[in-house]
Design an enzyme around this catalytic site. Structure first.
Site, short mmCIF file in Angstrom:
data_model
loop_
_atom_site.label_atom_id
_atom_site.label_comp_id
_atom_site.label_asym_id
_atom_site.label_seq_id
_atom_site.Cartn_x
_atom_site.Cartn_y
_atom_site.Cartn_z
N HIS A 85 0.70 -1.17 0.44
CA HIS A 85 0.08 -0.13 -0.11
C HIS A 85 1.30 0.89 0.24
CE1 HIS A 85 -3.66 -2.69 -0.14
NE2 HIS A 85 -3.52 -3.02 1.33
N HIS A 87 -9.78 1.60 1.25
CA HIS A 87 -9.52 0.39 1.76
C HIS A 87 -10.63 -0.10 3.46
CE1 HIS A 87 -7.81 -2.76 3.68
NE2 HIS A 87 -6.29 -2.87 3.16
N GLU A 91 -11.10 -3.98 -3.62
CA GLU A 91 -10.23 -3.12 -3.40
C GLU A 91 -9.89 -2.89 -4.81
OE1 GLU A 91 -6.81 -3.73 -0.91
OE2 GLU A 91 -8.28 -4.41 0.25
C1 BGC Z 1 -4.14 -6.79 1.56
C2 BGC Z 1 -3.38 -7.53 2.79
C3 BGC Z 1 -3.46 -6.32 3.83
C4 BGC Z 1 -4.30 -5.55 4.40
C5 BGC Z 1 -4.28 -4.36 5.43
C6 BGC Z 1 -4.96 -5.82 2.18
O1 BGC Z 1 -5.36 -4.63 0.86
O2 BGC Z 1 -4.62 -7.71 0.92
O3 BGC Z 1 -2.96 -8.39 2.74
O4 BGC Z 1 -3.29 -7.12 5.10
O5 BGC Z 1 -4.91 -4.73 2.82
O6 BGC Z 1 -4.75 -4.13 5.67
#
Ligand code: BGC
Length: 382
Positions: free
Chosen positions: A136, A210, A348
């Site tokens: 991210h 998210h 997402e």
């Molecule tokens: C990811 C997960 C990650 C989470 C973060 C998701 O978008 O795919 O692997 O742990 O975000 O909280």
């Protein structure tokens, strides 16, 4: 069953019922200018505001920190509102321990293997924050930046425009990236996100949102009984570090087949290597419609207990379905709720993870003179 206020009102009109008797009270329709109040102050003295807006029965609270959706309230089949997104009630928790609750994600949604990629022959090392990989955007991604927020009303829409300029080299990414994200609430209560970005050097971009959804309400336990449908015949399997192998595997005959609605919990405990890697679902679906100029419906989520539904439409080619696997009972959320594994899920919309290292995946490269543009719409029903 997908029913939104539009169809409810149309049906009501046909049946001679006043829309106001359908549980949607006065605030269910009203737009009005978004209002702001102080939410908290960061250690460096920067003030963070909380913006409130509502339209068509949907009520949204957005923070200037991370563009975070702090709460999103929608009515159930009886017209009763609940906050259907996980969050905190104070800035300190968002800064110290948020697993990206409600946040805008950038520059790059999901993982980039070893935080490395080569662009136009030039190697780049970006910030690594998830084992040996980048997740991210890096340790200080767009979810931890303060955005400039500008409210607007346009016809029957109300919304916020959020601006952030990411400096050349920030988190290791090349190019100054100017980002504009528009959150719109329509008169039907849809929440639309338009992402735009430009750069002054070739770079990679993959923006997403998210939100952790629980359509029964953020305080109501797991989402295992939510029904989910995803219009994707393939997904991108991962290695033990959750980096795609590059394969586009068929969902047919696997727990990943959500082409017909099934509950989140139905196959989540199947002993499938991919589910063991993710501790549940944490994968990118390859959407059958591919990249589109206009948003196309790709996923529907329904909570049978409340009747609430959400349909996601997007221009993007991928959808990360993450079943809240790493929530572990250590976070106390907005209403005093302790969040545990499976208490919410994320959907997402995105380009595929690790695209900068996977030439066969749709490209995430943005060049000077081009404008990155994607749109995702969340439509709610009951
Ligand atoms: C990811 C997960 C990650 C989470 C973060 C998701 O978008 O795919 O692997 O742990 O975000 O909280």
């Amino acid at each position: 069953m997908e029913l939104n206020r539009r169809t409810v009102i149309a049906g009501a009109a046909a049946a001679g019922i006043a829309a106001s008797t359908l549980g949607g009270t006065a605030h269910a329709t009203g737009g009005g200018t978004p209002s702001k109040k102080l939410f908290g102050t960061l250690a460096d003295g920067t003030k963070v505001h909380s913006w409130s807006l509502s339209n068509g029965g949907t009520r949204l609270k957005v923070l200037s920190y991370g563009g975070i959706v702090q709460s999103l309230e929608i009515p159930d089949r009886h017209g009763r509102h609940a906050n259907v997104s996980l969050g905190f009630d104070n800035l300190e928790d968002y800064v110290a321990k948020s697993p990206y609750f409600g946040a805008l994600i950038g520059r790059f949604g999901n993982r980039i293997g070893k935080g490395r990629f080569t662009l136009d022959g030039k190697p780049h090392q970006i910030d690594v924050n998830d084992g040996e990989n980048t997740l991210h955007g890096g340790s200080k991604g767009f979810d931890k930046r303060v955005w400039d927020v500008e409210p607007f009303t346009k016809g029957s829409d109300v919304g916020l425009r959020l601006y952030y300029t990411s400096a050349d080299g920030e988190m290791g990414y090349p190019g100054t990236l100017r980002v504009k994200v528009t959150y719109t609430l329509t008169r039907h209560g849809d929440w639309r996100i338009d992402y735009e970005a430009t750069t002054d050097k070739a770079t990679v971009v993959n923006l997403t949102s998210h939100v952790y959804w629980n359509l029964a309400g953020e305080d109501s336990g797991t989402v295992y009984d939510h029904e989910l449908k995803i219009a994707g015949s393939r997904y991108t399997p991962v290695d033990s570090g959750l980096i795609p192998t590059g394969e586009l595997a068929r969902v047919a005959g696997t727990p990943f087949d959500f082409r017909r609605a099934k509950t989140v919990g139905e196959d989540i405990r199947v002993a499938h290597q991919q589910l063991l890697y993710g501790q549940g679902f944490d994968h990118n679906w390859v959407l059958d419609k591919g990249i589109t100029a206009a948003p196309v419906p790709v996923a529907t989520l329904r909570d049978p207990s409340s009747g609430r539904t959400m349909t996601i439409s997007t221009t993007e080619p991928g959808l990360q379905f993450y079943s809240g696997n790493f929530l572990d009972g250590t976070l106390v959320g907005s209403g005093g709720t302790v969040y545990r594994q499976g208490d919410a899920l994320c959907l997402e919309t995105q380009h595929f993870p690790d695209s900068p290292n996977k030439p066969s995946f749709p490209s995430t490269v943005l060049r000077p003179g081009q404008t990155y543009r994607t749109t995702t719409v969340h439509s709610f029903g009951r």
